[in-house]
Design an enzyme around this catalytic site. Structure first.
Site, PDB file in Angstrom:
ATOM      1  N   ASP A 188       0.812  -1.211   0.000  1.00 35.03           N
ATOM      2  CA  ASP A 188       0.000   0.000   0.000  1.00 35.03           C
ATOM      3  C   ASP A 188       0.849   1.266   0.000  1.00 35.03           C
ATOM      4  O   ASP A 188       2.016   1.260   0.410  1.00 35.03           O
ATOM      5  CB  ASP A 188      -0.891   0.042   1.243  1.00 35.03           C
ATOM      6  CG  ASP A 188      -2.022  -0.958   1.204  1.00 35.03           C
ATOM      7  OD1 ASP A 188      -2.024  -1.823   0.304  1.00 35.03           O
ATOM      8  OD2 ASP A 188      -2.894  -0.910   2.093  1.00 35.03           O
ATOM      9  N   HIS A 207       3.710  -2.204   3.119  1.00 32.97           N
ATOM     10  CA  HIS A 207       3.755  -0.845   2.570  1.00 32.97           C
ATOM     11  C   HIS A 207       5.096  -0.601   1.900  1.00 32.97           C
ATOM     12  O   HIS A 207       6.144  -0.726   2.561  1.00 32.97           O
ATOM     13  CB  HIS A 207       3.522   0.195   3.665  1.00 32.97           C
ATOM     14  CG  HIS A 207       2.212   0.040   4.370  1.00 32.97           C
ATOM     15  ND1 HIS A 207       2.052  -0.797   5.451  1.00 32.97           N
ATOM     16  CD2 HIS A 207       0.994   0.579   4.109  1.00 32.97           C
ATOM     17  CE1 HIS A 207       0.793  -0.757   5.843  1.00 32.97           C
ATOM     18  NE2 HIS A 207       0.129   0.061   5.049  1.00 32.97           N
TER      19      HIS A 207
END
Length: 477
Positions: A301, A443
């Site tokens: 992400d 991430h």
């Protein structure tokens, strides 16, 4: 968003539109798009700046997924404008510290979200201008505040917004602003007089000044400065003929570069070579049968981030691993070349909103704007629109689902890599929790998370796992 390196809550990137004698937005929620902030036929928009043209640009991101302390911050770091970056970082760090102190330390799950977003106002010649928009969902009204930051390349100096106005013209300038504000709905005369009476804090009061595409000057005053908090912010526009005589030499250059931008930004910094973009190529087709082999979907992400995403793509290529990237629109706009590289290497690109707000706190129109604008940026970069979205913070409800045709994707393995900036710990977490058909949350804005990937790929490959995209996993179950 979560980490490389600002401020309050369900933030939309509100554009800078001029409102001639503009209206206050006291609706309690931010408008869903720049185009919706209109005050009539005389309003005019600022120019769109393509951040991908800024050489050496890095977007500083940070955030927290903690339910009692959710925040997402983003601001640019432009080579040559280090003093400006430092000013943004200082302001953001102060706001984040205040947010954590007042809302996070009590551990309350009802604490409001903090969100800071950025927009380039001008990046041309020797002039750089950036607006930071902060929203605090726990505040009164929409919790919005804005500030503009300026860099003067000719003199190698950071400039505050009020530096656009010459010292000798500030009395005339403030008198013109007060004249437009007085009598406006939501403006309290006592607030107005008090705000402008203290000239030592004028730079703080007038910290959001910018130019429109036709040379008008737009001033936004935060909520609570010239009226009650609930009345919202107030925007005033002064036309070019009025404002030009009052501008400082830097203000004149900023106005000119906004009206007639060139193709390049030159702040006098040493030449900054562009970061290498991986050129790995692989078909998006994948014949892995997840009914017969152990599949796992790694998802990343908040990117793309330079250089972290490029490093990650190199790791993935060595193991022929396919993953899904849930990208943030602001970062796609800054680094479309990395999104293209993701697709070229056979990976999947999904939508993670424009600037990472909690979508459940927004109106349907705002949700559609957040996701639609991001899908548009992804399609512009890759030629293909996404079909999946990951709601920021995993926050999704019927309203969010109804506002989009994209399919939501959550996860069952949370590495908490936003909290633990330790590559070895992140790798151990994934390896220990990996199960057949798991969807793993990571991430690619964190160097430590990217550093964990080789060990994850090496160990799980040895255990018989195959790395596939979310869509492939869904299609073959």
């Amino acid at each position: 968003m979560r980490s490389h390196a600002l401020l309050p809550s369900a933030l939309l990137l509100l554009g800078s539109l001029t409102l001639t004698a503009a209206c206050a937005n006291g609706s309690g929620t931010p408008d869903p798009s720049p185009e919706s902030m209109q005050a009539g036929p005389s309003s005019s928009a600022s120019r769109t700046v393509d951040p991908s043209r800024i050489k050496g640009l890095r977007i500083v991101n940070d955030g927290s997924e903690q339910s009692s302390c959710p925040f997402a911050i983003s601001y640019p770091d432009v080579p040559g404008a280090e003093e400006m970056t430092s000013a943004m970082r200082k302001d953001v760090d102060q706001r984040l510290a205040a947010f954590r102190s007042s809302r996070c330390d009590n551990g309350s799950p009802s604490a409001g979200e903090l969100n800071v977003s950025h927009r380039f106002l001008v990046a041309s010649g020797d002039v750089l201008g950036v607006r930071l928009t902060t929203l605090d969902g726990s505040g009164v009204g929409n919790g919005q505040s804005t500030s503009t930051y300026w860099y003067d390349g000719e003199n190698g100096a950071y400039r505050q917004a009020l530096d656009l106005i010459s010292d000798g013209s500030r009395d005339a300038f403030t008198a013109a602003l007060k004249k437009q504000l007085r009598g406006r709905e939501g403006v309290d005369p006592s607030y107005l007089d008090d705000a402008f009476a203290d000239t030592t804090h004028l730079a703080d009061l007038l910290d959001d000044l910018s130019f429109t595409a036709d040379g008008n000057l737009r001033a936004e005053l935060d909520r609570g400065t010239v009226g009650a908090d609930a009345a919202g912010s107030h925007v005033v526009s002064l036309d070019k003929a009025t404002i030009t005589p009052w501008l400082s030499p830097f203000g004149l250059r900023a106005q000119q570069q906004t009206e007639h931008p060139g193709n390049d930004l030159d702040l006098g910094a040493p030449s900054t070579p562009s970061a290498a973009v991986p050129t790995h190529s692989a078909s998006a087709d994948d014949d892995t049968d997840c009914k017969k082999v152990k599949c796992i979907a790694l998802t990343f992400d908040d990117g793309p981030a330079a250089p972290e995403t490029a490093t990650l793509l190199n790791h993935l290529d060595r193991y022929e691993a396919r993953v899904t990237f849930f990208t943030v629109g602001q970062n796609v706009a800054a680094h479309p070349e990395l999104v293209r590289a993701e697709v070229k290497a056979g990976h999947e690109v999904g939508n993670h909103s424009w600037n990472h707000p909690d979508l459940t706190k927004l109106t349907p129109e705002q949700i559609a704007y957040q996701l639609g604008r991001t899908s548009g940026a992804i399609k512009a970069a890759t030629g293909k629109a996404p079909t999946l979205f990951r709601p920021p913070y995993g926050a999704v409800n019927a309203k969010v689902k109804a506002a989009t045709t994209l399919s939501p994707v959550l996860w069952d393995v949370d590495t908490e890599d936003w909290k633990y900036r330790d590559g070895a710990k992140v790798a151990r977490t994934v390896i220990a929790k990996a199960r057949r058909n798991s969807v793993v949350l990571m991430h690619d804005i964190h160097p430590t998370s990217v550093a964990a990937v080789p060990e994850i790929l090496r160990t799980l490959t040895a255990e018989g796992f195959r790395f596939v995209t979310v869509s492939h996993l869904r299609a073959t179950l």
